[in-house]
Design a protein around this motif. Sequence first.
Motif, short mmCIF file in Angstrom:
data_model
loop_
_atom_site.label_atom_id
_atom_site.label_comp_id
_atom_site.label_asym_id
_atom_site.label_seq_id
_atom_site.Cartn_x
_atom_site.Cartn_y
_atom_site.Cartn_z
N TYR A 72 8.76 11.60 -95.16
CA TYR A 72 9.41 11.69 -96.47
C TYR A 72 10.49 10.61 -96.55
CZ TYR A 72 7.13 16.19 -97.21
OH TYR A 72 6.20 17.18 -97.39
N TYR A 73 10.44 9.82 -97.59
CA TYR A 73 11.37 8.70 -97.74
C TYR A 73 12.73 9.20 -98.22
CZ TYR A 73 13.37 4.35 -99.48
OH TYR A 73 14.20 3.29 -99.73
N ARG A 74 13.83 8.77 -97.52
CA ARG A 74 15.18 9.23 -97.83
C ARG A 74 16.11 8.13 -98.34
NH1 ARG A 74 17.51 13.77 -95.68
NH2 ARG A 74 19.29 12.99 -96.88
N GLY A 75 15.66 6.91 -98.53
CA GLY A 75 16.53 5.85 -99.02
C GLY A 75 17.34 5.22 -97.91
N MET A 77 2.78 7.86 -104.23
CA MET A 77 3.75 6.92 -104.77
C MET A 77 4.69 7.63 -105.76
SD MET A 77 2.52 4.53 -102.98
CE MET A 77 3.48 3.10 -103.49
N GLN A 78 5.76 6.92 -106.13
CA GLN A 78 6.74 7.50 -107.05
C GLN A 78 6.11 7.84 -108.40
OE1 GLN A 78 9.66 8.52 -106.50
NE2 GLN A 78 10.58 7.41 -104.80
N PHE A 109 7.44 4.88 -102.34
CA PHE A 109 6.61 6.08 -102.17
C PHE A 109 7.49 7.31 -101.98
CE2 PHE A 109 7.41 4.46 -97.93
CZ PHE A 109 7.64 5.59 -97.17
N LYS A 110 6.94 8.48 -102.31
CA LYS A 110 7.64 9.74 -102.09
C LYS A 110 7.48 10.19 -100.64
CE LYS A 110 7.03 11.50 -106.81
NZ LYS A 110 6.41 12.58 -107.65
N PHE A 111 6.23 10.23 -100.20
CA PHE A 111 5.95 10.54 -98.80
C PHE A 111 4.66 9.86 -98.39
CE2 PHE A 111 4.00 14.03 -101.19
CZ PHE A 111 2.74 14.12 -100.63
N GLU A 146 11.92 13.28 -92.14
CA GLU A 146 12.57 12.46 -93.14
C GLU A 146 13.02 11.16 -92.47
OE1 GLU A 146 15.72 14.96 -94.49
OE2 GLU A 146 14.46 15.98 -95.96
N ALA A 147 12.88 10.04 -93.16
CA ALA A 147 13.22 8.75 -92.56
C ALA A 147 13.84 7.84 -93.61
CB ALA A 147 11.99 8.09 -91.94
N TYR A 148 14.66 6.88 -93.13
CA TYR A 148 15.41 5.99 -93.99
C TYR A 148 14.78 4.60 -94.03
CZ TYR A 148 18.79 9.75 -93.41
OH TYR A 148 19.39 10.98 -93.39
N PHE A 149 15.20 3.82 -95.02
CA PHE A 149 14.55 2.54 -95.30
C PHE A 149 14.51 1.62 -94.08
CE2 PHE A 149 14.50 -1.85 -96.82
CZ PHE A 149 13.44 -1.84 -97.70
#
Length: 354
Positions: A217-220, A159-160, A195-197, A134-137
Amino acid sequence: MISLLSKPQAINYSESLPDIILTSDKPSVSCSIKLSGATIVDERFDMGPHGIPVKIRLRKLLDHLLLNEQPQYHLSISTHPEAVKTFQVILNDSDDDPVDFEFQMINGFNRFQPYDLPFFFRNNWLNITPNAIEAYFHQPLFLSAFPDRGLEVKVKATMQNGTIKTETLGSFVPGIIQSTNVNPGRLQQILGDHFKFAEIFAVDSTNTTVLPKKKIYYRGIYPFKADVFFYLNRLGGWDSLVLNGECIRKNSSTPSNAIIDEVEFQYDSVRKLEFEKTTGFIASNEEQNQFVEFIYSKSKFHLYEGSLIPIITSETQVAHTHGAVNSYSFTFWPSNTREYYPKLGTLKSNLSIT
């Protein structure tokens, strides 16, 4: 005549570099080591009694000649040309019968040699992080590699809105350590939307996947208590670590005073800044291993006022209880004493994404 019983492999990690072990029927052997044509070592070794082999250990001697610089946050692909170097060894016990060979060395360690390092480099990223993270913006995030051929680095993202999108991040050239920037904010710019992941991988000229997929995985945005660290791992790659536990900042000053004409004044002071950081809960063996890698690293950075600044960490004991949820504490401080002043709030707190 020189008989070689052991020598470095064609390519080696610096901390597992095999010793040169040799025998000779002459009383002594000279050893010359060259780097880029310049002689950096020139020694003579006397042979041991009764044919006992001579062992020449080069690990500590050559390791400090390697430099793996921090990748550039504004580049898609960063190169580390000083992280791999080729050394030439010339052994001679007479004027007309030298033994010479070359070997490459990378700073780091994987396991004790000999083993098939070219196979490892050909098929693996040089990162300790798990295959799914998991990673942040704004998180500094890179994948490093030492390819033996030209490769294209790809991102395939869900994508979302559920669509699949694939883009090229850049190209790797053979024979040099490189790092590709996979910061989630930068990936959003390349992909054109949230994107979601995303899966990062590298393919060769036949479009065959060579370096396996790493899933992000995108965490914001960062959590409120997050501290961001960046470090050189033991494989020669660059990893980041986000720790969400409490952090206590400690500023101190030790004054140097003098009394002149019965008046005391301060003419100097020794400033100190330390951070006491708690990791937060470590929920898996992978997270625990990554924290140990961070503590062991000799090149560590902390995100401070919008920049990754070099830091020093205190002696740290990682006491891990198997089967339990663990947490660790450590102390760190900036290596540059001019960073000891408090923040004024005039600088941005995150790395700029370009």
